[in-house]
Design a protein around this motif. Structure first.
Motif, mmCIF file in Angstrom:
data_model
loop_
_atom_site.group_PDB
_atom_site.id
_atom_site.type_symbol
_atom_site.label_atom_id
_atom_site.label_comp_id
_atom_site.label_asym_id
_atom_site.label_seq_id
_atom_site.Cartn_x
_atom_site.Cartn_y
_atom_site.Cartn_z
ATOM 1 N N GLU A 100 0.857 -1.178 0.000
ATOM 2 C CA GLU A 100 0.000 0.000 0.000
ATOM 3 C C GLU A 100 0.896 1.231 0.000
ATOM 4 N N LYS A 158 -4.254 6.157 -1.050
ATOM 5 C CA LYS A 158 -3.593 4.924 -0.629
ATOM 6 C C LYS A 158 -3.796 3.912 -1.748
ATOM 7 N N ILE A 159 -2.700 3.522 -2.378
ATOM 8 C CA ILE A 159 -2.766 2.736 -3.605
ATOM 9 C C ILE A 159 -2.167 1.354 -3.394
ATOM 10 N N LEU A 160 -2.928 0.321 -3.725
ATOM 11 C CA LEU A 160 -2.409 -1.038 -3.722
ATOM 12 C C LEU A 160 -1.645 -1.276 -5.016
ATOM 13 N N GLN A 161 -0.437 -1.842 -4.872
ATOM 14 C CA GLN A 161 0.379 -2.168 -6.028
ATOM 15 C C GLN A 161 1.073 -3.508 -5.773
ATOM 16 N N THR A 220 -2.529 0.514 -12.164
ATOM 17 C CA THR A 220 -3.166 0.426 -10.848
ATOM 18 C C THR A 220 -4.031 1.648 -10.533
ATOM 19 N N VAL A 238 -3.081 5.063 -10.557
ATOM 20 C CA VAL A 238 -2.476 6.195 -9.859
ATOM 21 C C VAL A 238 -2.770 7.519 -10.556
ATOM 22 N N MET A 274 -6.932 -4.252 -9.601
ATOM 23 C CA MET A 274 -6.345 -3.363 -8.594
ATOM 24 C C MET A 274 -6.801 -1.922 -8.797
ATOM 25 N N GLN A 301 -10.206 -1.675 -7.382
ATOM 26 C CA GLN A 301 -10.142 -1.735 -5.928
ATOM 27 C C GLN A 301 -9.583 -0.428 -5.353
ATOM 28 N N ASN A 302 -8.584 0.137 -6.006
ATOM 29 C CA ASN A 302 -8.016 1.398 -5.525
ATOM 30 C C ASN A 302 -9.021 2.536 -5.627
ATOM 31 N N ARG A 323 -11.239 1.982 -2.620
ATOM 32 C CA ARG A 323 -10.557 2.265 -1.353
ATOM 33 C C ARG A 323 -10.398 3.761 -1.106
ATOM 34 N N ASN A 324 -10.370 4.539 -2.184
ATOM 35 C CA ASN A 324 -10.192 5.987 -2.053
ATOM 36 C C ASN A 324 -11.474 6.768 -2.327
#
Length: 272
Positions: A27, A36-39, A72, A74, A100, A103-104, A107-108
């Motif tokens: 993260e 907050k980014i999942l990679q 992802t 960004v 991802m 999902q990102n 999540r944001n």
């Protein structure tokens, strides 16, 4: 990350527990922790190039954007965090990255603004895929294309990174063609790439885009540019302009105040 054709909607995996980071992922914080980014731990990982790219897209609240190769998510999420009520449609061929990115966005809290389509960027030129976005329908398009050519890059043992690295000059030309096709007249097309790819980018834009602005990114004062951001306008005949660019680091390892304002505070970098 384009090697094969596919065109299906992304099915988002079951979410992890709040705050949990799934195995094999990290993260990472962007924009001073606003995102907050999942990679993936291994493979292609988005970095500051995506943040600088996002800062230059000249969008206004309520406008629609198209991203070729969303990865992802960004760059798309940096734009969504900076500009209210924009909608972004991103195309991504790698299923894991597409999931991802979705999902990102969730999540944001940007799932309503960011839509991810699993597919090949080249398929955007097809007119028989009715679930894909219409041509000439976006205000802006942008991309952070893969940087390595098949004949130069050492093949990575990681399949996702190898897929990202499998990218030819013809692919770059096709991406520019697709992005130009997707935007309205006077819409902008923006890319970030290695400085040595500038000639190819300008060739790909010739006859499609005008009023082209080239903004170099310098690691330090006095060094050659390592990256360029190139932005053109569909339907314009304005001349090319080489802009002063941006120095990223001071004498030490710290970012310059100008770079920090973009990376941490989501300041727009206006090229026009």
């Amino acid at each position: 990350m384009q090697t094969t054709s596919a065109q299906t909607s992304v099915a988002t995996p079951p979410p992890a527990a709040p705050g949990a980071v799934p195995p094999s992922l990290t993260e990472d914080a962007f924009l001073g922790g606003r995102l907050k980014i999942l990679q993936p731990e291994k493979g292609y990982r988005a970095g500051i190039d995506s943040v600088f790219l996002a800062s230059t897209v000249p969008c206004a609240p309520g406008e629609s954007l198209f991203e070729a190769g969303i990865g992802t998510g960004v760059a798309a999420l940096c734009i969504a965090a900076r500009v209210k009520d924009v909608t972004i449609t991103g195309i991504e061929i790698a299923a894991r990255y597409a999931m991802m990115a979705e999902q990102n966005a969730k999540r944001n809290d940007f799932e309503r603004q960011v839509r991810v389509i699993k597919g090949d960027v080249k398929d955007a030129m097809r007119r028989d895929l009715t679930h894909w976005p219409a041509h000439n329908s976006f205000n802006h398009a942008f991309a952070n294309p893969p940087f390595f050519d098949n004949d130069k890059a050492t093949q990575s043992p990681n399949p996702l990174k190898a897929q990202a690295n499998s990218f030819s000059p013809e692919d770059l030309e096709m991406w520019v063609k697709v992005m130009t096709t997707m935007v309205v007249l006077r819409g902008t097309v923006t890319l970030v790439h290695r400085s040595e790819a500038l000639g190819r980018i300008l060739t790909a834009m010739e006859g499609k885009l005008g009023d082209i602005r080239v903004a170099p990114l310098y690691a330090r004062e006095g060094m050659a540019a390592s990256r360029v951001i190139v932005q053109g306008v569909k339907g314009s005949r304005g001349p090319l302009q080489l802009l002063p660019g941006l120095v990223l680091h001071s004498a030490g390892a710290q970012f310059t105040p100008e770079a920090q304002a973009i990376l941490r505070d989501a300041l727009a970098w206006r090229l026009r």
